[in-house]
Design an enzyme around this catalytic site. Structure first.
Site, PDB file in Angstrom:
ATOM      1  N   CYS A   1       5.880  -0.029   7.649  1.00 28.73           N
ATOM      2  CA  CYS A   1       5.539   1.172   6.886  1.00 28.73           C
ATOM      3  C   CYS A   1       6.763   1.585   6.078  1.00 28.73           C
ATOM      4  O   CYS A   1       7.876   1.630   6.623  1.00 28.73           O
ATOM      5  CB  CYS A   1       5.127   2.300   7.837  1.00 28.73           C
ATOM      6  SG  CYS A   1       4.620   3.800   6.969  1.00 28.73           S
ATOM      7  N   LEU A   2       6.543   1.907   4.810  1.00 29.49           N
ATOM      8  CA  LEU A   2       7.664   2.307   3.948  1.00 29.49           C
ATOM      9  C   LEU A   2       8.291   3.612   4.436  1.00 29.49           C
ATOM     10  O   LEU A   2       9.443   3.892   4.095  1.00 29.49           O
ATOM     11  CB  LEU A   2       7.189   2.447   2.498  1.00 29.49           C
ATOM     12  CG  LEU A   2       6.758   1.128   1.843  1.00 29.49           C
ATOM     13  CD1 LEU A   2       6.080   1.394   0.505  1.00 29.49           C
ATOM     14  CD2 LEU A   2       7.943   0.185   1.668  1.00 29.49           C
TER      15      LEU A   2
ATOM     16  N   GLN B   1       3.048   9.937   1.445  1.00 28.58           N
ATOM     17  CA  GLN B   1       4.358   9.260   1.516  1.00 28.58           C
ATOM     18  C   GLN B   1       5.262   9.646   0.343  1.00 28.58           C
ATOM     19  O   GLN B   1       6.470   9.454   0.400  1.00 28.58           O
ATOM     20  CB  GLN B   1       4.182   7.742   1.577  1.00 28.58           C
ATOM     21  CG  GLN B   1       3.522   7.294   2.875  1.00 28.58           C
ATOM     22  CD  GLN B   1       3.367   5.797   2.934  1.00 28.58           C
ATOM     23  OE1 GLN B   1       2.421   5.249   2.397  1.00 28.58           O
ATOM     24  NE2 GLN B   1       4.314   5.116   3.560  1.00 28.58           N
TER      25      GLN B   1
ATOM     26  N   HIS C   1      -4.535   1.310   7.533  1.00 28.46           N
ATOM     27  CA  HIS C   1      -3.193   1.897   7.669  1.00 28.46           C
ATOM     28  C   HIS C   1      -3.041   3.075   6.683  1.00 28.46           C
ATOM     29  O   HIS C   1      -2.526   4.135   7.045  1.00 28.46           O
ATOM     30  CB  HIS C   1      -2.164   0.784   7.412  1.00 28.46           C
ATOM     31  CG  HIS C   1      -0.731   1.197   7.352  1.00 28.46           C
ATOM     32  ND1 HIS C   1       0.226   0.727   8.225  1.00 28.46           N
ATOM     33  CD2 HIS C   1      -0.060   2.012   6.491  1.00 28.46           C
ATOM     34  CE1 HIS C   1       1.410   1.241   7.917  1.00 28.46           C
ATOM     35  NE2 HIS C   1       1.263   2.030   6.859  1.00 28.46           N
ATOM     36  N   GLU C   2      -3.527   2.893   5.453  1.00 24.27           N
ATOM     37  CA  GLU C   2      -3.383   3.957   4.428  1.00 24.27           C
ATOM     38  C   GLU C   2      -4.278   5.152   4.743  1.00 24.27           C
ATOM     39  O   GLU C   2      -3.856   6.308   4.586  1.00 24.27           O
ATOM     40  CB  GLU C   2      -3.701   3.409   3.030  1.00 24.27           C
ATOM     41  CG  GLU C   2      -2.864   2.234   2.561  1.00 24.27           C
ATOM     42  CD  GLU C   2      -1.386   2.359   2.799  1.00 24.27           C
ATOM     43  OE1 GLU C   2      -0.883   3.497   2.872  1.00 24.27           O
ATOM     44  OE2 GLU C   2      -0.717   1.320   2.928  1.00 24.27           O
TER      45      GLU C   2
ATOM     46  N   GLY D   1       0.844  -1.193   0.000  1.00 22.24           N
ATOM     47  CA  GLY D   1       0.000   0.000   0.000  1.00 22.24           C
ATOM     48  C   GLY D   1       0.873   1.233   0.000  1.00 22.24           C
ATOM     49  O   GLY D   1       2.058   1.161   0.353  1.00 22.24           O
TER      50      GLY D   1
ATOM     51  N   HIS E   1      -2.748   7.353   7.193  1.00 19.70           N
ATOM     52  CA  HIS E   1      -1.743   8.267   6.625  1.00 19.70           C
ATOM     53  C   HIS E   1      -2.400   9.565   6.134  1.00 19.70           C
ATOM     54  O   HIS E   1      -1.815  10.647   6.265  1.00 19.70           O
ATOM     55  CB  HIS E   1      -1.028   7.628   5.433  1.00 19.70           C
ATOM     56  CG  HIS E   1       0.150   6.774   5.775  1.00 19.70           C
ATOM     57  ND1 HIS E   1       1.246   7.248   6.450  1.00 19.70           N
ATOM     58  CD2 HIS E   1       0.424   5.465   5.486  1.00 19.70           C
ATOM     59  CE1 HIS E   1       2.146   6.264   6.568  1.00 19.70           C
ATOM     60  NE2 HIS E   1       1.664   5.172   6.003  1.00 19.70           N
TER      61      HIS E   1
HETATM   62  O1  GNR Z   1       4.062  -2.518   2.610  1.00 20.38           O
HETATM   63  C1  GNR Z   1       3.403  -2.388   3.644  1.00 20.38           C
HETATM   64  N1  GNR Z   1       3.077  -3.494   4.371  1.00 20.38           N
HETATM   65  C2  GNR Z   1       2.149  -3.488   5.410  1.00 20.38           C
HETATM   66  C3  GNR Z   1       2.110  -4.607   6.233  1.00 20.38           C
HETATM   67  C4  GNR Z   1       1.196  -4.669   7.266  1.00 20.38           C
HETATM   68  C5  GNR Z   1       0.324  -3.612   7.470  1.00 20.38           C
HETATM   69  C6  GNR Z   1       0.372  -2.495   6.672  1.00 20.38           C
HETATM   70  C7  GNR Z   1       1.273  -2.427   5.634  1.00 20.38           C
HETATM   71  S1  GNR Z   1       1.306  -1.028   4.599  1.00 20.38           S
HETATM   72  C8  GNR Z   1       2.997  -1.035   4.110  1.00 20.38           C
HETATM   73  C9  GNR Z   1       3.270   0.042   3.073  1.00 20.38           C
HETATM   74  C10 GNR Z   1       3.000   1.400   3.671  1.00 20.38           C
HETATM   75  O2  GNR Z   1       3.762   1.971   4.415  1.00 20.38           O
HETATM   76  N2  GNR Z   1       1.868   1.961   3.393  1.00 20.38           N
HETATM   77  O3  GNR Z   1       1.533   3.146   3.923  1.00 20.38           O
HETATM   78 NI    NI Z   2       2.625   3.260   5.819  1.00 26.22          NI
END
Ligand code: GNR
Ligand code: NI
Length: 171
Positions: free
Chosen positions: A94-95, A51, A136-137, A46, A140
């Site tokens: 999270c990236l 980001q 999660h997204e 995601g 953000h």
């Molecule tokens: O790549 C991602 N893996 C992930 C694993 C578990 C829960 C959420 C994520 S999202 C993350 C990429 C990211 O930072 N998205 O905002």
């Molecule tokens: Ni993230």
């Protein structure tokens, strides 16, 4: 198509509340396509626009495994219209917080209303990893990071580690 730089902790832009898009036009579609390229290259499941330093309510996801066909999803102005009482725990990453992983509890299922790549209103019923990822997204887009759900001790530890690494890159 282009790969965009991903901003990382402690970049204060990660705490901005992103603005809704007026409509999914050619410029937003290009952003979505560039975000998909960036996400696949990272690799991640995601990516939210903030980001890549764009404060618009746009996100992309693909939770398909490597041995499955790609399942790209592009969402603009997403809204959670229903969440289950049932919870699920996933180890999240999270990236923008590279190489840090912790368990987070969230609603197990959610229904999300959004504008798709063609500016059409759609609803997504998500469960499992997709439900965790979309929450999660959307966090953000509101300036919320998964570390906000951890204990203060754990959160402050990781924030300090990234702040120190950033300082050391400076000098
Ligand atoms: O790549 C991602 N893996 C992930 C694993 C578990 C829960 C959420 C994520 S999202 C993350 C990429 C990211 O930072 N998205 O905002
Ligand atoms: Ni993230």
């Amino acid at each position: 198509m282009a790969i965009l730089p991903i901003i990382e902790l402690p970049d204060p832009r990660l705490r901005l509340v992103s603005e809704p898009v007026g409509a999914v036009d050619a410029a937003v579609r290009k952003l979505m396509d560039d975000m998909l390229d960036t996400m696949y290259e990272a690799p991640g499941i995601g990516l939210a626009a903030i980001q890549v330093a764009v404060a618009k309510r746009v996100l992309v996801m693909d939770v398909a495994r490597e041995d499955e066909p790609k399942q790209p999803l592009c969402l603009a102005n997403p809204e959670i219209v229903w969440s289950s009482e049932d919870k699920n725990v996933y180890q999240e990453g999270c990236l923008s917080i590279p190489e840090y992983y912790e368990d987070v509890e969230r609603p197990k299922q959610v229904r999300v209303r959004y504008l798709d790549r063609d500016n059409k209103v759609q609803e997504l019923e998500a469960d499992g990893l997709l439900a965790t990822c979309v929450q999660h997204e959307i966090d953000h887009l509101n300036g919320v990071l998964f570390i906000d759900y951890l204990s203060r001790l754990k959160r402050e530890r990781v924030v300090k580690k990234f702040a120190k690494a950033a300082r050391q890159r400076e000098d």
